[in-house]
Design a protein around this motif. Structure first.
Motif, PDB file in Angstrom:
ATOM      1  N   ILE A 279       1.169  -0.988  -0.025  1.00 34.65           N
ATOM      2  CA  ILE A 279       0.344   0.632   0.335  1.00 34.65           C
ATOM      3  C   ILE A 279       1.199   1.466   0.602  1.00 34.65           C
ATOM      4  O   ILE A 279       2.080   1.411   0.463  1.00 34.65           O
ATOM      5  CB  ILE A 279      -1.130  -0.345   1.419  1.00 34.65           C
ATOM      6  N   TYR A 280       0.797   1.827  -1.261  1.00 31.35           N
ATOM      7  CA  TYR A 280       2.075   3.348  -1.299  1.00 31.35           C
ATOM      8  C   TYR A 280       1.447   4.287  -0.068  1.00 31.35           C
ATOM      9  O   TYR A 280      -0.143   4.318  -0.264  1.00 31.35           O
ATOM     10  CB  TYR A 280       1.422   4.262  -2.580  1.00 31.35           C
ATOM     11  N   PRO A 281       1.832   5.072   0.046  1.00 23.76           N
ATOM     12  CA  PRO A 281       1.772   6.084   1.474  1.00 23.76           C
ATOM     13  C   PRO A 281       0.610   6.689  -0.113  1.00 23.76           C
ATOM     14  O   PRO A 281       1.162   7.665  -1.193  1.00 23.76           O
ATOM     15  CB  PRO A 281       3.698   6.395   1.678  1.00 23.76           C
ATOM     16  N   SER A 282       0.098   7.395   0.724  1.00 23.36           N
ATOM     17  CA  SER A 282      -1.104   8.618   0.393  1.00 23.36           C
ATOM     18  C   SER A 282      -1.695   9.937   0.912  1.00 23.36           C
ATOM     19  O   SER A 282      -1.314   9.624   2.198  1.00 23.36           O
ATOM     20  CB  SER A 282      -2.170   7.622  -0.278  1.00 23.36           C
ATOM     21  N   ASP A 283      -1.371  10.838   0.478  1.00 21.04           N
ATOM     22  CA  ASP A 283      -1.385  12.001   0.892  1.00 21.04           C
ATOM     23  C   ASP A 283      -3.242  12.171   0.420  1.00 21.04           C
ATOM     24  O   ASP A 283      -3.090  14.232   0.334  1.00 21.04           O
ATOM     25  CB  ASP A 283      -0.875  13.575   1.380  1.00 21.04           C
ATOM     26  N   ALA A 284      -3.612  11.617  -0.190  1.00 21.23           N
ATOM     27  CA  ALA A 284      -5.542  12.596  -0.799  1.00 21.23           C
ATOM     28  C   ALA A 284      -6.163  11.504  -0.220  1.00 21.23           C
ATOM     29  O   ALA A 284      -6.007  10.694   0.592  1.00 21.23           O
ATOM     30  CB  ALA A 284      -4.781  11.785  -2.579  1.00 21.23           C
ATOM     31  N   ASN A 285      -7.223  11.556  -1.064  1.00 22.38           N
ATOM     32  CA  ASN A 285      -8.465  10.646  -0.644  1.00 22.38           C
ATOM     33  C   ASN A 285      -8.410   9.205  -1.383  1.00 22.38           C
ATOM     34  O   ASN A 285      -9.650   8.750  -1.492  1.00 22.38           O
ATOM     35  CB  ASN A 285      -9.811  11.340  -0.622  1.00 22.38           C
ATOM     36  N   PHE A 286      -7.509   8.186  -1.757  1.00 21.65           N
ATOM     37  CA  PHE A 286      -7.330   7.776  -2.255  1.00 21.65           C
ATOM     38  C   PHE A 286      -6.612   6.313  -2.391  1.00 21.65           C
ATOM     39  O   PHE A 286      -5.106   7.620  -1.187  1.00 21.65           O
ATOM     40  CB  PHE A 286      -7.646   7.715  -3.857  1.00 21.65           C
ATOM     41  N   LEU A 287      -5.883   5.679  -2.409  1.00 20.74           N
ATOM     42  CA  LEU A 287      -4.651   4.573  -1.971  1.00 20.74           C
ATOM     43  C   LEU A 287      -4.058   4.371  -2.882  1.00 20.74           C
ATOM     44  O   LEU A 287      -5.542   3.417  -4.317  1.00 20.74           O
ATOM     45  CB  LEU A 287      -5.106   3.100  -1.189  1.00 20.74           C
ATOM     46  N   LEU A 288      -2.946   3.760  -3.495  1.00 18.98           N
ATOM     47  CA  LEU A 288      -2.965   3.020  -4.721  1.00 18.98           C
ATOM     48  C   LEU A 288      -2.083   1.707  -4.393  1.00 18.98           C
ATOM     49  O   LEU A 288      -1.470   1.583  -2.995  1.00 18.98           O
ATOM     50  CB  LEU A 288      -1.462   3.571  -5.871  1.00 18.98           C
ATOM     51  N   VAL A 289      -3.024   0.539  -4.360  1.00 21.29           N
ATOM     52  CA  VAL A 289      -2.465  -0.603  -3.851  1.00 21.29           C
ATOM     53  C   VAL A 289      -1.869  -1.919  -4.927  1.00 21.29           C
ATOM     54  O   VAL A 289      -2.652  -1.507  -5.619  1.00 21.29           O
ATOM     55  CB  VAL A 289      -3.624  -1.463  -3.240  1.00 21.29           C
ATOM     56  N   GLU A 290      -0.475  -2.640  -4.624  1.00 19.91           N
ATOM     57  CA  GLU A 290      -0.686  -3.763  -5.407  1.00 19.91           C
ATOM     58  C   GLU A 290      -0.823  -4.771  -4.721  1.00 19.91           C
ATOM     59  O   GLU A 290      -0.914  -5.530  -4.250  1.00 19.91           O
ATOM     60  CB  GLU A 290       1.141  -3.329  -5.164  1.00 19.91           C
ATOM     61  N   PHE A 291      -1.469  -5.572  -5.759  1.00 21.11           N
ATOM     62  CA  PHE A 291      -1.866  -7.003  -5.613  1.00 21.11           C
ATOM     63  C   PHE A 291      -0.978  -7.793  -6.246  1.00 21.11           C
ATOM     64  O   PHE A 291      -0.674  -7.363  -7.149  1.00 21.11           O
ATOM     65  CB  PHE A 291      -3.430  -6.602  -6.204  1.00 21.11           C
ATOM     66  N   LYS A 292      -1.654  -8.637  -5.857  1.00 21.44           N
ATOM     67  CA  LYS A 292      -0.495 -10.845  -6.433  1.00 21.44           C
ATOM     68  C   LYS A 292      -1.149 -10.235  -8.180  1.00 21.44           C
ATOM     69  O   LYS A 292      -0.096 -10.670  -9.008  1.00 21.44           O
ATOM     70  CB  LYS A 292      -1.040 -11.688  -5.653  1.00 21.44           C
ATOM     71  N   ASN A 293      -2.755 -10.401  -8.066  1.00 23.96           N
ATOM     72  CA  ASN A 293      -2.739  -9.763 -10.002  1.00 23.96           C
ATOM     73  C   ASN A 293      -4.234  -8.999  -9.008  1.00 23.96           C
ATOM     74  O   ASN A 293      -5.224  -9.297  -9.531  1.00 23.96           O
ATOM     75  CB  ASN A 293      -3.372 -11.197  -9.707  1.00 23.96           C
ATOM     76  N   ALA A 294      -3.888  -7.813 -10.240  1.00 26.63           N
ATOM     77  CA  ALA A 294      -4.418  -6.056 -10.021  1.00 26.63           C
ATOM     78  C   ALA A 294      -5.865  -6.932 -11.232  1.00 26.63           C
ATOM     79  O   ALA A 294      -6.860  -6.493 -10.571  1.00 26.63           O
ATOM     80  CB  ALA A 294      -3.570  -5.034 -10.876  1.00 26.63           C
ATOM     81  N   ASN A 295      -5.367  -7.309 -12.307  1.00 27.81           N
ATOM     82  CA  ASN A 295      -6.178  -7.640 -13.065  1.00 27.81           C
ATOM     83  C   ASN A 295      -7.818  -8.696 -12.379  1.00 27.81           C
ATOM     84  O   ASN A 295      -9.045  -8.723 -12.732  1.00 27.81           O
ATOM     85  CB  ASN A 295      -6.048  -8.296 -14.667  1.00 27.81           C
ATOM     86  N   GLU A 296      -7.051  -9.533 -11.890  1.00 28.45           N
ATOM     87  CA  GLU A 296      -8.506 -10.505 -11.903  1.00 28.45           C
ATOM     88  C   GLU A 296      -8.889  -9.922  -9.990  1.00 28.45           C
ATOM     89  O   GLU A 296     -10.420 -10.083 -10.246  1.00 28.45           O
ATOM     90  CB  GLU A 296      -7.754 -11.504 -10.935  1.00 28.45           C
ATOM     91  N   ILE A 297      -8.556  -8.809 -10.001  1.00 30.17           N
ATOM     92  CA  ILE A 297      -9.098  -8.076  -7.802  1.00 30.17           C
ATOM     93  C   ILE A 297      -9.913  -7.340  -9.263  1.00 30.17           C
ATOM     94  O   ILE A 297     -11.010  -7.510  -8.746  1.00 30.17           O
ATOM     95  CB  ILE A 297      -7.795  -7.622  -7.313  1.00 30.17           C
ATOM     96  N   TYR A 298      -9.629  -6.622 -10.045  1.00 31.19           N
ATOM     97  CA  TYR A 298     -10.288  -5.124 -10.395  1.00 31.19           C
ATOM     98  C   TYR A 298     -12.035  -5.814 -10.877  1.00 31.19           C
ATOM     99  O   TYR A 298     -12.439  -5.901 -10.687  1.00 31.19           O
ATOM    100  CB  TYR A 298     -10.046  -5.226 -11.103  1.00 31.19           C
TER     101      TYR A 298
END
Length: 341
Positions: A279-298
């Protein structure tokens, strides 16, 4: 002609702006027979073309003179106007720092302006060595766009002042600044006449549907923006909506606190999931999250009517997740927990 004026396209310097009926008479009382309006109805009159009441409220809130404030039909209009004012189509260039907000590149394409992409470092900061190299190699760079906090990465960008030392326009997009503890670069405007800071009512103020963007800049730049914009670029309804939120600013602050509290809970819950790598650091109202498989999660989330933003094409296996309400965030986490069960 000063350095700033030299950056302006020659045809824009020579442009005689359209003079609307409300330019010639700015009062609020009278029998108005000057603008060919319908005399009946409640929305029959043209809005204030310079949004004076809204600017006065922003001036008080931001502690900045009204003459340094421009109101746009969303921040996207501000981006487009900056291209029109400073970039000669087919000749001039701009710099962006990808991964970042996509409208800089879209507006560049519309205005036939070449984009030089200086990729952010692995920790999503500016590679200043690469930036300096591009500035030395290209003599027709007119604008530098930087988003801070950055979209889609969420982090604040450091040392932006280094970009301002060159004779170019620097647009700092602060759409998410209300969620950050870092100070706005508005405070640097007196030092840098080439700085434009854009903000918005779409995020923290909750007025995405109203399309109200703000640019804070040198008085000369604001005058140019007013010169080039359409006469009535922000509707009376949208001006009123923005004014109402400014008059209830304590409500805005309460909602910001709620969103930030929800973000911390979301970080804690996401960090416990096996599918989450980072989970990348965020100063906003959202999070950038790295998953094992982003396409499947999405796809799995979409199948459960939970819509996030798949950023896998620009940042490997990453999904951008906006912080929602407590109930929405709970449904998100439960769906992710049940993934592959």
């Amino acid at each position: 002609m000063n350095r700033l004026e030299r950056l302006v396209r020659e045809n824009i310097r020579a442009l005689k702006p359209y003079s609307s009926a409300r330019d010639e008479f700015s009062g609020s009382e009278g029998i108005f027979l000057d603008a060919n309006e319908n005399p009946f109805g409640t929305l029959n009159r043209y809005p204030d073309p310079y949004q004076k009441a809204l600017k006065e409220k922003l001036s008080q809130l931001k502690d900045i003179p009204s003459k340094n404030i421009f109101i746009g039909n969303g921040s996207d209009e501000i981006i487009d106007l900056v291209f029109r004012i400073f970039c000669e189509p087919g000749t001039d260039k701009v710099i962006t720092f990808p991964p970042t907000y996509g409208m800089y590149e879209v507006s560049a394409g519309i205005n036939n302006v070449e984009v030089i992409r200086v990729k952010l470092t692995p920790d999503f900061q500016i590679d200043f060595e690469a930036f300096f190299q591009q500035m030395e190699q290209n003599k027709n760079i007119k604008i530098v766009f930087v988003c801070s906090p950055n979209n889609p990465t969420g982090n604040s960008i450091y040392n932006i002042e280094k970009l301002l030392e060159y004779n170019t326009i620097v647009v700092v997009d602060e759409a998410y600044i209300d969620f950050s503890e870092r100070a706005s670069l508005i405070e640097k405007l007196p030092e840098y006449p080439n700085l434009i800071v854009s903000q918005t009512f779409s995020k923290a103020f909750g007025l995405a549907a109203a399309r109200v963007g703000v640019a804070y800049a040198n008085e000369s730049i604001v005058a140019l923006l007013n010169k080039v914009k359409p006469p009535y670029n922000v509707s009376a309804l949208n001006q009123k909506a923005a004014l109402e939120m400014l008059e209830n600013y304590s409500l805005v602050q309460d909602r910001i606190r709620l969103i930030l509290n929800e973000k911390e809970q979301l970080i804690n819950q996401l960090s416990e999931l096996d599918e989450v790598i980072k989970i990348y650091p965020s100063d906003a109202n959202f999070l950038l999250v790295e998953f094992k498989n982003a396409n499947e999660i999405y796809e799995n989330l979409v199948n459960h009517n939970i819509i996030v933003r798949n950023r896998n094409s620009s940042i490997k296996n990453c999904i951008r997740i906006t912080v929602g309400s407590a109930e929405e965030n709970s449904q998100l986490i439960n769906t992710l927990k049940n993934y592959k069960l």
